[in-house]
Design an enzyme around this catalytic site. Structure first.
Site, short mmCIF file in Angstrom:
data_model
loop_
_atom_site.label_atom_id
_atom_site.label_comp_id
_atom_site.label_asym_id
_atom_site.label_seq_id
_atom_site.Cartn_x
_atom_site.Cartn_y
_atom_site.Cartn_z
CG ASN A 14 -1.58 1.21 0.83
OD1 ASN A 14 -1.85 2.05 0.53
ND2 ASN A 14 -2.33 1.07 2.57
CE LYS A 16 -0.18 2.73 4.91
NZ LYS A 16 -0.23 3.05 6.36
CG HIS A 104 -5.30 1.77 5.76
ND1 HIS A 104 -4.86 2.93 6.36
CD2 HIS A 104 -4.64 1.16 5.35
CE1 HIS A 104 -4.16 2.78 6.96
NE2 HIS A 104 -3.33 1.46 6.56
CD GLU A 106 -2.44 5.55 6.93
OE1 GLU A 106 -2.67 5.92 6.04
OE2 GLU A 106 -1.49 5.04 7.84
CD GLU A 174 -3.16 -2.33 7.71
OE1 GLU A 174 -2.34 -2.40 6.87
OE2 GLU A 174 -3.67 -1.19 7.41
N GLY A 180 3.29 1.82 11.01
CA GLY A 180 3.84 2.96 10.45
C GLY A 180 4.83 3.42 11.86
CB SER A 219 5.34 -2.02 11.82
OG SER A 219 5.20 -0.52 12.33
#
Ligand code: PGA
Length: 258
Positions: A14, A16, A104, A106, A174, A180, A219
């Protein structure tokens, strides 16, 4: 569950909101590594890159005739309409994508997306013939007070459509706090959540859940991929930062070599 090991894994990158046309060279290096086969190329897994929407068509073109799959990062629930700035699943399919990430964390945080909307997006993906990669996961605060399974269970119940099958749907666990950050849950924690997801999806979808791919994301890197991908009921990875460079991504794919 022994059936989990028969599932062909998926490793999806991904990107992003990263990547200009010039960055497609990294994706092409992954494509070429897959073509070469064996080595560190993850011959035992399906491999996908989800670039920004602006690069989906170009990457799909670059990937023609190769094993590299291309996905989108989000879609609108509708097929068309007065929705400035949004992208329909049909448009991603038209551009050459075969999958799209929905829900996701985010998107959930930055755009206030809730499970019902995410389910509608997954249904849109199915309508367009795309695989929906549906993301779930708890925040650090939720984990700290023991709500992980409750949160993941609620997200699965709310976001996974009734028509989900092993062929048209992938679920990615996730943990938000692992994205991240360089932090990952222990293998035992991942095993617990993935076992729970397999059972919850079995209740929702019946036997389709036995062969549905359950990815771990957060990660993942070359140094931890083998351990995380070796956990029961983990059928691949959703990779953010470490998918941007071909060498890093191929290092993860090496977890899937014979
Ligand atoms: P990360 O991101 O690998 O950079 O932690 C994972 C993701 O958000 O899909």
């Amino acid at each position: 569950m022994s059936t989990a090991r028969k599932i062909r894994p998926l490793v999806a990158g991904n990107w992003k909101m990263n990547g200009l046309k010039a960055g497609l060279g990294e994706a092409c290096k992954v494509r070429d590594a897959l073509k070469a086969g064996g080595g560190s190329a993850g011959a035992e897994a399906d491999v996908m890159i989800c670039p920004p929407a602006t690069l989906v068509a170009a990457l799909a073109q670059d990937a023609v005739g190769s094993r590299l799959l291309v996905g989108g990062q989000d879609c609108h629930a509708k097929a068309s309409g007065a929705n400035t700035g949004d992208i329909a699943a049909e448009m991603l399919a038209d551009a050459g994508a075969t999958a799209v990430i929905v829900g996701h964390s985010e998107r959930r945080m930055d755009h206030g997306e809730l499970d019902a909307e995410i389910r509608a997006k997954a249904e849109a993906a199915h309508r367009a013939g795309l695989i929906a990669i549906i993301c779930v996961g708890e925040t650090a605060g939720e984990r700290a007070i023991g709500l992980t399974l409750q949160v993941v269970g609620r997200q699965l119940a709310g976001a996974v459509p009734k028509g989900a099958t092993a062929a048209n749907t992938v679920v990615a666990y996730e943990p938000v706090w692992a994205i991240g950050t360089g932090l990952t849950p222990t293998a035992a924690d991942v095993a617990q959540v993935h076992q729970f997801m397999r059972e919850a999806l079995s209740k929702q979808l019946g036997s389709e859940a036995n062969s549905m791919r359950l990815l771990y994301g957060g990660s993942v890197k070359a140094s931890n991929a083998k351990e995380l991908m070796g956990v029961a009921n983990v059928d691949g990875a959703l990779v953010g930062g470490a998918s941007l460079k071909a060498d890093d991504f191929c290092g993860i794919l090496a977890a899937y070599c014979k």
